[in-house]
Design a protein around this motif. Structure first.
Motif, PDB file in Angstrom:
ATOM      1  N   SER A  38      -9.868  -7.944  11.158  1.00 36.84           N
ATOM      2  CA  SER A  38      -8.467  -7.786  10.793  1.00 36.84           C
ATOM      3  C   SER A  38      -7.754  -7.060  11.926  1.00 36.84           C
ATOM      4  N   PRO A  39      -6.424  -7.102  11.950  1.00 36.92           N
ATOM      5  CA  PRO A  39      -5.704  -6.180  12.828  1.00 36.92           C
ATOM      6  C   PRO A  39      -5.849  -4.765  12.282  1.00 36.92           C
ATOM      7  N   SER A  40      -5.313  -3.792  12.977  1.00 26.97           N
ATOM      8  CA  SER A  40      -5.323  -2.422  12.477  1.00 26.97           C
ATOM      9  C   SER A  40      -4.488  -2.359  11.195  1.00 26.97           C
ATOM     10  N   LEU A  41      -5.089  -1.877  10.121  1.00 20.77           N
ATOM     11  CA  LEU A  41      -4.451  -1.862   8.807  1.00 20.77           C
ATOM     12  C   LEU A  41      -4.085  -0.425   8.449  1.00 20.77           C
ATOM     13  N   ARG A  42      -2.804  -0.134   8.424  1.00 21.61           N
ATOM     14  CA  ARG A  42      -2.372   1.210   8.063  1.00 21.61           C
ATOM     15  C   ARG A  42      -2.526   1.401   6.556  1.00 21.61           C
ATOM     16  N   THR A  43      -2.907   2.614   6.142  1.00 20.64           N
ATOM     17  CA  THR A  43      -3.110   2.920   4.733  1.00 20.64           C
ATOM     18  C   THR A  43      -2.062   3.923   4.266  1.00 20.64           C
ATOM     19  N   THR A  44      -1.825   3.951   2.959  1.00 18.37           N
ATOM     20  CA  THR A  44      -0.796   4.834   2.421  1.00 18.37           C
ATOM     21  C   THR A  44      -1.263   6.281   2.323  1.00 18.37           C
ATOM     22  N   GLN A  45      -2.500   6.549   2.663  1.00 18.59           N
ATOM     23  CA  GLN A  45      -3.064   7.893   2.603  1.00 18.59           C
ATOM     24  C   GLN A  45      -4.067   8.067   3.734  1.00 18.59           C
ATOM     25  N   PRO A  46      -4.384   9.291   4.137  1.00 19.43           N
ATOM     26  CA  PRO A  46      -5.439   9.488   5.133  1.00 19.43           C
ATOM     27  C   PRO A  46      -6.782   9.020   4.580  1.00 19.43           C
ATOM     28  N   ILE A  47      -7.603   8.458   5.444  1.00 21.77           N
ATOM     29  CA  ILE A  47      -8.934   7.975   5.053  1.00 21.77           C
ATOM     30  C   ILE A  47      -9.907   9.158   5.102  1.00 21.77           C
ATOM     31  N   ARG A  48     -10.596   9.422   4.005  1.00 20.72           N
ATOM     32  CA  ARG A  48     -11.453  10.605   3.913  1.00 20.72           C
ATOM     33  C   ARG A  48     -12.599  10.544   4.928  1.00 20.72           C
ATOM     34  N   PRO A  49     -13.099  11.719   5.363  1.00 20.50           N
ATOM     35  CA  PRO A  49     -14.168  11.771   6.374  1.00 20.50           C
ATOM     36  C   PRO A  49     -15.457  11.083   5.948  1.00 20.50           C
ATOM     37  N   SER A  50     -15.654  10.885   4.633  1.00 27.04           N
ATOM     38  CA  SER A  50     -16.885  10.243   4.159  1.00 27.04           C
ATOM     39  C   SER A  50     -16.960   8.771   4.523  1.00 27.04           C
ATOM     40  N   VAL A  51     -15.839   8.154   4.895  1.00 22.24           N
ATOM     41  CA  VAL A  51     -15.816   6.736   5.249  1.00 22.24           C
ATOM     42  C   VAL A  51     -16.207   6.574   6.721  1.00 22.24           C
ATOM     43  N   LEU A  57      -4.221  -9.974   5.148  1.00 26.30           N
ATOM     44  CA  LEU A  57      -4.093  -8.804   4.293  1.00 26.30           C
ATOM     45  C   LEU A  57      -2.702  -8.233   4.502  1.00 26.30           C
ATOM     46  N   GLY A  58      -2.118  -7.661   3.438  1.00 31.62           N
ATOM     47  CA  GLY A  58      -0.754  -7.187   3.554  1.00 31.62           C
ATOM     48  C   GLY A  58      -0.508  -5.898   2.806  1.00 31.62           C
ATOM     49  N   ALA A  59       0.669  -5.340   2.999  1.00 33.83           N
ATOM     50  CA  ALA A  59       1.057  -4.111   2.326  1.00 33.83           C
ATOM     51  C   ALA A  59       0.979  -4.302   0.815  1.00 33.83           C
ATOM     52  N   GLY A  60       0.367  -3.338   0.144  1.00 30.20           N
ATOM     53  CA  GLY A  60       0.184  -3.410  -1.294  1.00 30.20           C
ATOM     54  C   GLY A  60      -1.194  -3.827  -1.725  1.00 30.20           C
ATOM     55  N   ASP A  61      -1.965  -4.464  -0.827  1.00 28.21           N
ATOM     56  CA  ASP A  61      -3.330  -4.856  -1.167  1.00 28.21           C
ATOM     57  C   ASP A  61      -4.218  -3.617  -1.265  1.00 28.21           C
ATOM     58  N   PHE A  62      -5.229  -3.684  -2.150  1.00 29.30           N
ATOM     59  CA  PHE A  62      -6.170  -2.584  -2.338  1.00 29.30           C
ATOM     60  C   PHE A  62      -7.498  -2.881  -1.646  1.00 29.30           C
ATOM     61  N   VAL A  63      -8.156  -1.822  -1.185  1.00 28.50           N
ATOM     62  CA  VAL A  63      -9.488  -1.915  -0.592  1.00 28.50           C
ATOM     63  C   VAL A  63     -10.346  -0.804  -1.177  1.00 28.50           C
ATOM     64  N   ALA A 114      -0.654  -0.187   3.764  1.00 22.39           N
ATOM     65  CA  ALA A 114       0.778  -0.074   4.038  1.00 22.39           C
ATOM     66  C   ALA A 114       1.214  -1.073   5.099  1.00 22.39           C
ATOM     67  N   GLY A 115       0.288  -1.820   5.622  1.00 17.71           N
ATOM     68  CA  GLY A 115       0.587  -2.831   6.637  1.00 17.71           C
ATOM     69  C   GLY A 115      -0.574  -3.800   6.716  1.00 17.71           C
ATOM     70  N   GLY A 116      -0.369  -4.922   7.359  1.00 14.37           N
ATOM     71  CA  GLY A 116      -1.437  -5.921   7.402  1.00 14.37           C
ATOM     72  C   GLY A 116      -1.269  -6.906   8.535  1.00 14.37           C
ATOM     73  N   GLY A 117      -1.847  -8.085   8.338  1.00 17.99           N
ATOM     74  CA  GLY A 117      -1.813  -9.131   9.342  1.00 17.99           C
ATOM     75  C   GLY A 117      -2.990 -10.071   9.159  1.00 17.99           C
ATOM     76  N   ALA A 118      -3.090 -11.068  10.013  1.00 13.35           N
ATOM     77  CA  ALA A 118      -4.128 -12.095   9.912  1.00 13.35           C
ATOM     78  C   ALA A 118      -5.354 -11.720  10.722  1.00 13.35           C
ATOM     79  N   ALA A 119      -6.533 -12.017  10.178  1.00 18.74           N
ATOM     80  CA  ALA A 119      -7.793 -11.761  10.875  1.00 18.74           C
ATOM     81  C   ALA A 119      -7.981 -12.781  12.004  1.00 18.74           C
ATOM     82  N   VAL A 120      -8.539 -12.312  13.107  1.00 13.74           N
ATOM     83  CA  VAL A 120      -8.764 -13.184  14.265  1.00 13.74           C
ATOM     84  C   VAL A 120     -10.201 -13.006  14.756  1.00 13.74           C
ATOM     85  N   THR A 121     -10.688 -14.025  15.455  1.00  9.11           N
ATOM     86  CA  THR A 121     -12.041 -13.989  16.000  1.00  9.11           C
ATOM     87  C   THR A 121     -12.028 -13.361  17.388  1.00  9.11           C
TER      88      THR A 121
END
Length: 211
Positions: A155-168, A119-125, A140-147
């Motif tokens: 996945s590695p820690s994936l930074r987002t372009t906005q704060p993640i709402r408390p409902s998640v 997963l990489g910067a620019g991908d949507f979830v 806003a960031g990504g990397g390869a998933a590992v077992t």
């Protein structure tokens, strides 16, 4: 429940913009400060590919049935519908969930990915929440998933372009292929425009609904 009104159609334009609700203020010394007035909301502008009169009328009717801004619908980022590393997504991406969320709610880890999936910067979830809403995030960031040692692929820690709402919350289902966001039509923007003799495009703007 809101209906998916976009994935069954081809869109010439599907521009998603993260609209931040902010204000600027200036101190007596001239310093400028910015403050958030609320969480950001996604806005989108859609334009269908040219259609003959009957299909254009049918598509317009689907959106007119929402009653303007009263009803809501589900939309997807038609110009970036899948992670950049996987232009064709099959069943391998089913069953992805939120594994954990950082304390500052600016990054998350996903579980259930194929080993090595990038997963990489620019991908949507899109994340379905227990409150019945859908959080919609751009990475806003990504990397390869590992077992991990527990045999779960994360996945590695994936930074987002906005704060993640408390409902998640951890365990919520996440969608990477055709991720959906709940929207409502902005008043006065739904229209049918002629692009050639007997060819028409349906256009509208919409804004995210938060639950």
């Amino acid at each position: 429940m809101a209906d998916d009104l976009t994935t069954a159609h081809r869109w010439d334009e599907a521009r998603f913009t993260l609209a931040r609700r902010q204000e600027l203020s200036r101190s007596a010394g001239g310093a400028v400060f910015a403050a958030d007035l609320g969480g950001p909301l996604w806005r989108a502008e859609f334009r269908s590919f040219p259609l003959r009169r009957d299909p254009a009328d049918a598509l317009l009717a689907d959106f007119e049935d929402l009653g303007g801004a009263v009803g809501t619908f589900l939309a997807h980022p038609a110009k970036r519908p899948r992670p950049a590393s996987s232009p064709v997504v099959g069943p391998a991406l089913a069953g992805v969930t939120v594994d954990s969320i950082a304390a500052d709610r600016r990054s998350l880890v996903l579980a259930g990915l194929p080993a090595g999936f990038v997963l990489g910067a620019g991908d949507f979830v899109s994340i379905a929440t227990a409150a019945g809403g859908r959080e919609f995030l751009r990475l806003a960031g990504g990397g390869a998933a590992v077992t991990g040692g527990d045999s779960v692929v994360r996945s590695p820690s994936l930074r987002t372009t906005q704060p993640i709402r408390p409902s998640v919350a951890a365990g919520d289902a996440a969608t990477l292929a055709d991720p959906l966001v709940e929207m409502r039509i902005e008043p006065g923007t739904l229209a049918q425009e002629r692009v050639a003799l007997d060819w028409w495009s349906v256009v509208f703007s919409c804004v995210q609904v938060v639950r």
